[in-house]
Write a protein that holds these residues in place. Structure first.
Motif, PDB file in Angstrom:
ATOM      1  N   ARG A 254       6.337   1.352  59.977  1.00  9.42           N
ATOM      2  CA  ARG A 254       6.227   2.250  61.171  1.00  9.42           C
ATOM      3  C   ARG A 254       6.338   1.761  62.533  1.00  9.42           C
ATOM      4  O   ARG A 254       7.412   2.107  63.361  1.00  9.42           O
ATOM      5  CB  ARG A 254       4.834   2.688  61.228  1.00  9.42           C
ATOM      6  CG  ARG A 254       4.400   3.755  62.276  1.00  9.42           C
ATOM      7  CD  ARG A 254       3.258   4.287  62.177  1.00  9.42           C
ATOM      8  NE  ARG A 254       2.582   4.717  63.367  1.00  9.42           N
ATOM      9  CZ  ARG A 254       1.050   5.205  63.557  1.00  9.42           C
ATOM     10  NH1 ARG A 254       0.746   5.441  62.482  1.00  9.42           N
ATOM     11  NH2 ARG A 254       0.723   5.498  64.660  1.00  9.42           N
ATOM     12  N   CYS A 255       6.120   0.384  62.655  1.00  9.65           N
ATOM     13  CA  CYS A 255       6.444  -0.283  64.024  1.00  9.65           C
ATOM     14  C   CYS A 255       7.939  -0.730  63.929  1.00  9.65           C
ATOM     15  O   CYS A 255       8.695  -0.549  65.149  1.00  9.65           O
ATOM     16  CB  CYS A 255       5.760  -1.790  64.183  1.00  9.65           C
ATOM     17  SG  CYS A 255       3.876  -1.604  64.479  1.00  9.65           S
ATOM     18  N   ASN A 283       3.944  -1.664  70.927  1.00  8.39           N
ATOM     19  CA  ASN A 283       4.529  -1.737  69.587  1.00  8.39           C
ATOM     20  C   ASN A 283       5.024  -3.292  69.262  1.00  8.39           C
ATOM     21  O   ASN A 283       4.574  -3.470  68.010  1.00  8.39           O
ATOM     22  CB  ASN A 283       5.807  -0.728  69.655  1.00  8.39           C
ATOM     23  CG  ASN A 283       6.364  -0.731  68.284  1.00  8.39           C
ATOM     24  OD1 ASN A 283       5.658  -0.269  67.231  1.00  8.39           O
ATOM     25  ND2 ASN A 283       7.398  -1.255  68.144  1.00  8.39           N
ATOM     26  N   GLY A 286       1.868  -5.060  68.005  1.00  7.18           N
ATOM     27  CA  GLY A 286       1.628  -4.502  67.004  1.00  7.18           C
ATOM     28  C   GLY A 286       2.461  -4.753  65.647  1.00  7.18           C
ATOM     29  O   GLY A 286       1.576  -5.298  64.603  1.00  7.18           O
ATOM     30  N   LEU A 287       3.568  -4.924  65.661  1.00  3.98           N
ATOM     31  CA  LEU A 287       4.443  -5.531  64.921  1.00  3.98           C
ATOM     32  C   LEU A 287       4.102  -6.925  64.692  1.00  3.98           C
ATOM     33  O   LEU A 287       4.032  -7.313  63.607  1.00  3.98           O
ATOM     34  CB  LEU A 287       5.772  -5.455  65.361  1.00  3.98           C
ATOM     35  CG  LEU A 287       7.015  -6.045  64.162  1.00  3.98           C
ATOM     36  CD1 LEU A 287       6.834  -5.209  62.735  1.00  3.98           C
ATOM     37  CD2 LEU A 287       8.165  -5.854  64.842  1.00  3.98           C
ATOM     38  N   TYR A 290       0.609  -6.914  62.584  1.00  7.14           N
ATOM     39  CA  TYR A 290       0.910  -6.717  61.226  1.00  7.14           C
ATOM     40  C   TYR A 290       1.485  -7.699  60.219  1.00  7.14           C
ATOM     41  O   TYR A 290       1.230  -7.905  59.086  1.00  7.14           O
ATOM     42  CB  TYR A 290       1.734  -5.414  60.955  1.00  7.14           C
ATOM     43  CG  TYR A 290       0.370  -4.319  61.234  1.00  7.14           C
ATOM     44  CD1 TYR A 290      -0.592  -3.870  60.372  1.00  7.14           C
ATOM     45  CD2 TYR A 290       0.821  -3.279  62.457  1.00  7.14           C
ATOM     46  CE1 TYR A 290      -1.231  -2.694  60.679  1.00  7.14           C
ATOM     47  CE2 TYR A 290      -0.016  -2.238  62.615  1.00  7.14           C
ATOM     48  CZ  TYR A 290      -0.934  -1.977  61.485  1.00  7.14           C
ATOM     49  OH  TYR A 290      -1.945  -0.785  61.905  1.00  7.14           O
ATOM     50  N   GLY A 303      -4.547  -3.071  64.655  1.00  8.59           N
ATOM     51  CA  GLY A 303      -3.438  -2.666  64.608  1.00  8.59           C
ATOM     52  C   GLY A 303      -3.180  -1.070  65.228  1.00  8.59           C
ATOM     53  O   GLY A 303      -2.360  -0.865  66.257  1.00  8.59           O
ATOM     54  N   ILE A 307      -0.517   0.541  68.034  1.00 12.13           N
ATOM     55  CA  ILE A 307       0.472   1.426  67.669  1.00 12.13           C
ATOM     56  C   ILE A 307      -0.038   3.133  67.769  1.00 12.13           C
ATOM     57  O   ILE A 307       1.081   3.807  67.484  1.00 12.13           O
ATOM     58  CB  ILE A 307       0.841   1.166  66.215  1.00 12.13           C
ATOM     59  CG1 ILE A 307      -0.307   1.656  65.204  1.00 12.13           C
ATOM     60  CG2 ILE A 307       1.126  -0.147  65.922  1.00 12.13           C
ATOM     61  CD1 ILE A 307       0.393   1.605  63.648  1.00 12.13           C
ATOM     62  N   HIS A 310       2.349   5.155  69.807  1.00  6.83           N
ATOM     63  CA  HIS A 310       3.735   5.803  69.275  1.00  6.83           C
ATOM     64  C   HIS A 310       3.915   7.063  69.529  1.00  6.83           C
ATOM     65  O   HIS A 310       5.069   7.602  69.895  1.00  6.83           O
ATOM     66  CB  HIS A 310       3.642   5.737  67.545  1.00  6.83           C
ATOM     67  CG  HIS A 310       4.093   3.987  67.358  1.00  6.83           C
ATOM     68  ND1 HIS A 310       4.032   3.810  66.013  1.00  6.83           N
ATOM     69  CD2 HIS A 310       4.182   3.140  68.142  1.00  6.83           C
ATOM     70  CE1 HIS A 310       4.214   2.493  65.924  1.00  6.83           C
ATOM     71  NE2 HIS A 310       4.340   2.079  67.058  1.00  6.83           N
TER      72      HIS A 310
END
Length: 384
Positions: A254-255, A283, A286-287, A290, A303, A307, A310
């Motif tokens: 998703r990221c 984002n 967040g990436l 993760y 996370g 995110i 988004h």
């Protein structure tokens, strides 16, 4: 599964009727126009559907039964690890109800969470319809059936981004401190959101990258640090769960998808747009979380603080994408491809979510309502 699919389709169709610009404009003499009344009615209908579906559920959610047990322990003065604000609220509701009516507690959180998410999307998104569609198709709404206090504070953090953008940091910190009385993990957003709000320099990006790489290399040290900050996870089953990259895969995908969308139109929609730039940085954080902190138990809880934006960033990119470049080159086809790719990804994500929504960690399928359930559920005998 069919019910959730129909619910998603119906609510997104309703969201298409909302026109935020029309609501902001007043009629002659300050009167409310017919269009504004329509928008208000649609928003209220969406609230009723969201809050009603969440309030009427029973034994839906991975930790529904655990919460009922926690409510009971709070009421009788037993030992619980939940935060004082949450405990006080449960006691107050039970006292007003004259007993352990846990359905009222679930209903109260459903109502407040729905209001906060709708308010945040309506006020802070450049396109409410796209934001709401993402809210449903990415499974965020259905996940609110789990860990009700967490998703309440998640809605608070989304709402708090307005204060970060306005640089009203005092209001932002006070709001997060209030939310911490319901789920203290939310405190992590204070440094993370403020870091994202800063203008990033190259040396800071290099330093941040080095720090991210160090996280999996020295995971024992970082795990010990996290447990000191969040001791309630000590000696629990959560530490026995090996999340790993596989467990964080959907978050990474998703990221990465949002990152790709942003890079396609970074110059046109992000670079000089304060709000989009903040969400884009979240984002990236967040990436990094993760991919580099996948060893951390329940990493998704941290996370999602990053995110969930988004649902504000994606419409900010799509709506601000111009149809012609500064040099006069047509960008219409590129814009159409971006819309189509976003819609395709979200639909596939929703299908995957529905196919896995019955699994441990989510368990929001099958859906049950206490309206059609035997009375013994309502007096708590299924737990006690």
């Amino acid at each position: 599964m069919i019910f959730y699919g129909l619910l998603g389709a119906a609510t997104i169709a309703l969201a298409c009727l909302v026109n935020r610009e029309a609501v902001c404009r007043r009629g002659a003499g300050g009167t409310v126009t017919r269009r504004q009344a329509m928008n208000g009615a649609v928003l209220f209908t969406l609230f009723l559907i969201m809050a009603g579906t969440a309030s009427l559920r029973i034994d839906v959610g991975n930790d529904y039964g655990n919460y009922v047990t926690t409510f009971h322990e709070i009421y009788v003065g037993g030992y619980v690890v939940t935060e004082p604000g949450f405990n006080l609220l449960v006691k107050l509701v039970f006292r007003l109800a004259g007993g352990e009516n846990y359905l009222l507690v679930f209903g109260l959180f459903a109502v407040v969470t729905a209001v906060l998410f709708l308010k945040a999307m309506y006020d802070q998104s450049v396109d409410f319809t796209i934001s709401f569609a993402l809210f449903m198709l990415l499974g965020l709404y259905f996940r609110t059936f789990n860990t009700v206090r967490y998703y309440f504070v998640l809605a608070v953090t989304l709402y708090s981004l307005r204060y970060v953008l306005k640089k009203e940091y005092g209001k932002f910190i006070l709001l997060i401190l209030f939310a911490a009385f319901f789920h203290k993990s939310v405190l992590v957003v204070i440094p993370l959101y403020l870091i994202a709000a800063l203008p990033w320099k190259k040396w800071q990006v290099v330093l941040g990258t080095a720090l991210a790489v160090s996280l999996p290399l020295f995971q024992n040290f970082w795990m010990a640090l996290v447990l000191k900050l969040y001791p309630s996870y000590q000696n629990t089953v959560y530490l026995q769960k090996d999340t790993g990259l596989e467990g964080s895969l959907m978050g990474i995908i998703r990221c990465a998808a949002v990152l790709a969308l942003g890079l396609c139109a970074y110059r046109e929609t992000i670079r000089d747009n304060k709000a989009n730039l903040l969400y884009f940085k979240l984002n990236l954080l967040g990436l990094a979380l993760y991919t580099c902190v996948s060893f951390l138990p329940l990493v998704s809880r941290f996370g999602y603080y990053l995110i969930t934006a988004h649902i504000l960033l994606v419409p900010g990119i799509l709506k601000n994408m111009p149809e012609t470049s500064e040099s006069g080159k047509s960008l219409r086809n590129k814009k159409r491809i971006m819309y189509a790719a976003t819609a395709g990804f979200c639909l596939l994500y929703f299908v995957y979510f529905l196919m896995t929504a019955h699994q441990e960690g989510v368990r929001v399928l099958p859906y049950h309502s206490w309206i059609f359930t035997e009375k013994e559920w309502l007096n708590g005998s299924f737990i006690f």
